[in-house]
Design an enzyme around this catalytic site. Structure first.
Site, mmCIF file in Angstrom:
data_model
loop_
_atom_site.group_PDB
_atom_site.id
_atom_site.type_symbol
_atom_site.label_atom_id
_atom_site.label_comp_id
_atom_site.label_asym_id
_atom_site.label_seq_id
_atom_site.Cartn_x
_atom_site.Cartn_y
_atom_site.Cartn_z
ATOM 1 N N ASP A 1 0.820 -1.218 0.000
ATOM 2 C CA ASP A 1 0.000 0.000 0.000
ATOM 3 C C ASP A 1 0.851 1.264 0.000
ATOM 4 O OD1 ASP A 1 -2.383 -1.386 0.016
ATOM 5 O OD2 ASP A 1 -2.647 -1.285 2.190
ATOM 6 N N SER B 1 -3.229 -9.915 8.668
ATOM 7 C CA SER B 1 -2.733 -8.551 8.797
ATOM 8 C C SER B 1 -2.056 -8.467 10.153
ATOM 9 C CB SER B 1 -3.901 -7.571 8.706
ATOM 10 O OG SER B 1 -3.481 -6.334 9.242
HETATM 11 N N1 ARG Z 1 -6.812 -3.507 16.818
HETATM 12 C C1 ARG Z 1 -5.567 -2.925 17.203
HETATM 13 C C2 ARG Z 1 -5.711 -1.437 17.332
HETATM 14 O O1 ARG Z 1 -6.582 -0.860 16.782
HETATM 15 C C3 ARG Z 1 -4.446 -3.293 16.264
HETATM 16 C C4 ARG Z 1 -4.599 -2.769 14.874
HETATM 17 C C5 ARG Z 1 -3.674 -3.357 13.858
HETATM 18 N N2 ARG Z 1 -3.843 -4.780 13.799
HETATM 19 C C6 ARG Z 1 -3.374 -5.553 12.847
HETATM 20 N N3 ARG Z 1 -3.500 -6.830 13.025
HETATM 21 N N4 ARG Z 1 -2.813 -5.108 11.772
HETATM 22 O O2 ARG Z 1 -4.920 -0.841 18.019
#
Ligand code: ARG
Length: 389
Positions: free
Chosen positions: A13, A173
């Protein structure tokens, strides 16, 4: 050409963003924040230039992340929805802050990030931008660009001469820094499915963890962890050490359904051995040295602190006020906590402090009891008065 500063990760990205901006008349300076994700930063720098960035800054932010973000959040007992240590949420205002500093230095006119419109991170970046440089243009290409699928993006990258990794993309991710790792997507999107073992990187499968427990003694001074087993560590080194030993024993895994600011519920898995041990230990020490009212009152503020951090409101007056509160709160959080690490679980098995409010003479059912039980009768009579008809 207008100059903009991009928070660059080296992924598909943020790499596509660079030529995409060029087509729209922007020159891009890339800022890479090393928060302990363990990437090859030389390769990332090269990739940024190959993608068309005019300049790259690679900044080591690990120490700052721990000292200025993770430790205040630890003192605040900030666990989002009582579980998440906020590792990712804490790194965003820091990276954004550095990005703004570069933009000022380079006399750039805009700030760019590669976050999607469905997540929390866009908010964390942009609130920081807007508070620090309200007049700068903010661009979030991923929210508006024309690529509908990853394949379309890959085709675009190839056409632009951006190196695209040949290995199959992980279905997950992942966001990693020295204070923790978050994993989502793929099979994890079904909240009923148990996470497959291969998603974990920092923690041993508890059933394969050592059969003998490890004990760590963590010494705090006014709410700041200073020593492990009598050896002094700088905060970053202390966190790394606890990640290592906690990870070895499978400690610090969290599987949760969390509420994003944009309203979506998401299933996220976290690994954060150091964060898990430190939150457990400091909370326990507090229970030894603080009185009942202080402990109870603080709970609501911990929750608030976690929400502010999660929701991108790190640089706000209330968050600063709460930091001041927690400084005072921790005046006596000095002492040592002994934690047992065994098969995925951290348990406090001992605590001591020169500020201890625990009185064995009062608590004991054995010899030397000084608690006058005869007073309880009158106490309970008065305690009942407000409710009698
Ligand atoms: N949910 C967490 C937050 O908002 C982590 C976000 C990124 N998570 C990921 N698996 N890329 O702080």
């Amino acid at each position: 050409m207008k100059k903009v500063v991009l928070a660059y990760s080296g992924g598909l990205d943020t790499s596509c963003i660079i030529p995409w901006l060029k087509e729209r008349g922007y020159e891009t300076i890339a800022v890479v924040g090393d928060v302990g994700q363990g990437d090859d930063f030389e390769a990332i720098k090269k990739k940024a230039l190959k993608s068309g960035a005019s300049k790259v800054y690679c900044l080591n932010l690990q120490k700052e992340l721990i000292e200025n973000y993770a430790l205040p959040a630890l003192k605040a007992g900030a666990l989002y929805e009582s579980k998440y240590n906020l590792a990712c949420a804490l790194s965003r205002p820091l990276i954004a802050e550095k990005q703004v500093e570069v933009a000022r230095k380079e006399k750039a006119q805009g700030l760019v990030h590669g976050c999607t419109g469905k997540g929390n991170d866009q908010v964390r970046f942009e609130v920081t931008y807007r508070l620090m440089e309200p007049k700068m243009e903010v661009i979030a290409p991923v929210r508006v660009w024309e690529f509908k699928t990853r394949d379309e993006e890959i085709d675009y990258a190839k056409a632009q001469g951006i190196p695209v990794p040949v290995t199959k993309k992980s279905p997950y991710s992942i966001d990693t820094n020295v204070y923790g790792r978050a994993i989502e997507c793929g099979v994890l999107e079904d909240p009923w499915k148990e996470p497959p073992e291969d998603i974990y990187k920092l923690t041993t499968d508890p059933k394969k963890a050592p059969n003998t427990p490890a004990y760590v003694e963590i010494e705090f001074t006014q709410g700041v962890p200073k020593k492990i087993d009598g050896t002094a560590y700088q905060p970053l080194e202390l966190v790394k050490r606890l990640n290592e030993i906690g990870g070895k024993h499978g400690v610090g895994r969290t599987d949760m359904i969390e509420n994003r600011l944009v309203g979506i519920k998401s299933r996220e898995i976290y690994e954060n051995p150091a964060g898990a041990i430190l939150h457990l230990a400091i909370r326990d020490l507090e229970s030894l040295v603080l009185d009942r009212e202080s402990l109870r009152f603080k709970e609501a503020l911990s929750l608030k602190y976690a929400e502010l951090t999660y929701n991108g409101l790190w640089w706000t007056p209330l968050k600063a006020q709460l930091d001041a509160y927690f400084e005072k709160y921790h005046e006596t959080t000095t002492g040592t906590v002994r934690v047992k690490l065994y098969k995925g679980k951290a348990t406090v098995v001992g605590r001591k402090s020169k500020f201890s409010r625990y009185s064995e003479k009062m608590a004991t059912y054995g010899e030397g009891d000084v608690f006058d039980q005869s007073l309880a009768d009158g106490f309970i009579k008065l305690w009942t008065v407000p409710y009698q008809k």
